[in-house]
Each structure stands twice: as C-alpha cells, then as structure tokens.
Design a protein around this motif. Structure first.
Motif, PDB file in Angstrom:
ATOM      1  N   GLU A   1      -1.001   7.081   0.923  1.00 55.92           N
ATOM      2  CA  GLU A   1      -2.357   7.597   0.715  1.00 55.92           C
ATOM      3  C   GLU A   1      -3.393   6.477   0.857  1.00 55.92           C
ATOM      4  O   GLU A   1      -4.452   6.666   1.441  1.00 55.92           O
TER       5      GLU A   1
ATOM      6  N   GLN B   1       0.833  -1.196   0.000  1.00 56.07           N
ATOM      7  CA  GLN B   1       0.000   0.000   0.000  1.00 56.07           C
ATOM      8  C   GLN B   1       0.871   1.251   0.000  1.00 56.07           C
ATOM      9  O   GLN B   1       1.921   1.294   0.631  1.00 56.07           O
ATOM     10  N   SER B   2       0.384   2.271  -0.683  1.00 54.50           N
ATOM     11  CA  SER B   2       1.040   3.571  -0.598  1.00 54.50           C
ATOM     12  C   SER B   2       0.551   4.256   0.677  1.00 54.50           C
ATOM     13  O   SER B   2      -0.400   3.811   1.321  1.00 54.50           O
TER      14      SER B   2
END
Length: 115
Positions: free
Chosen positions: A71, A68-69
């Motif tokens: 954001e 996951q990033s």
C-alpha cells in the motif's frame, strides 16, 4: 585495499592503505612511528557516485531498516495504475506534415532498415 584513517597522539590524523584484516589493529605513524588508533573522520565517498547509483544506495539502506508495504509503494508511485502515458504508445496518425503516418521522417533510402 581500502584507505583507513588513524589518529596519532602527537602528529594528528593520517590515512593509510591497509588490508581489511588489519583495519582494527594499531598502525605506526608514518612521521613519528608512534602507535595510532583507527578513527572515522570522513564519510564514505558517496558524493562521487553518479546520481542513479546514489539513489540505489539510499533505497537499499532505507529498505533494510523499514521496508515498504504494498500500500505504501502504491501511494508513492508517480502515476496511477490506469495511466496512459506509461503504457504502449499510441499509433501515429496521418497528418498534413506526415501524410504517410510514418514514425520517423523518410530517408533517402526507404528500403534500408536502420540499426
């Protein structure tokens, strides 16, 4: 040692406890002694794990393929950054039921510190 599954051409499938170094070599059938190849018939025993460990395994598997990033992580959080329920607890105020503003009910030995 792990348990591996093998498929005998005449007797069917069976499970054997073998060292990992011998997992890919053919195994003799315990019933007819015929050489049998290794097969994967069942999934690993993840259903016997506690829920917290199962979720940790799922998270590790998911992050290995699609991390996951920042954001995306912030979007999936349960509470926003300014949430007051996850922050420090607010001070206990004096009420009619709790006139001294104590965090716990007074005991018979108020001088004693609990463990």
């Amino acid at each position: 040692m792990p348990i591996y599954e093998y498929d005998c051409p005449s007797c069917g499938d069976f499970s054997v406890l073998r060292p990992m170094a011998e997992r890919d070599s053919a195994c003799a059938c315990p019933y007819c002694d015929a050489p049998s190849e290794r097969v994967i018939l069942t999934a690993p025993g993840l259903t016997t794990l506690p829920g917290s460990q199962r979720r940790a395994h799922e998270t590790n598997e998911r992050s290995a393929h699609a991390p996951q990033s920042l954001e995306a992580y912030k979007a999936t959080r349960k509470h926003p950054a300014s949430c007051s329920c996850c922050g420090p607890s607010k001070a206990v105020e004096r009420t009619r039921a709790n006139p001294h503003g104590l965090k716990a009910s007074p005991s018979a030995r108020p001088w004693m510190i609990s463990h």
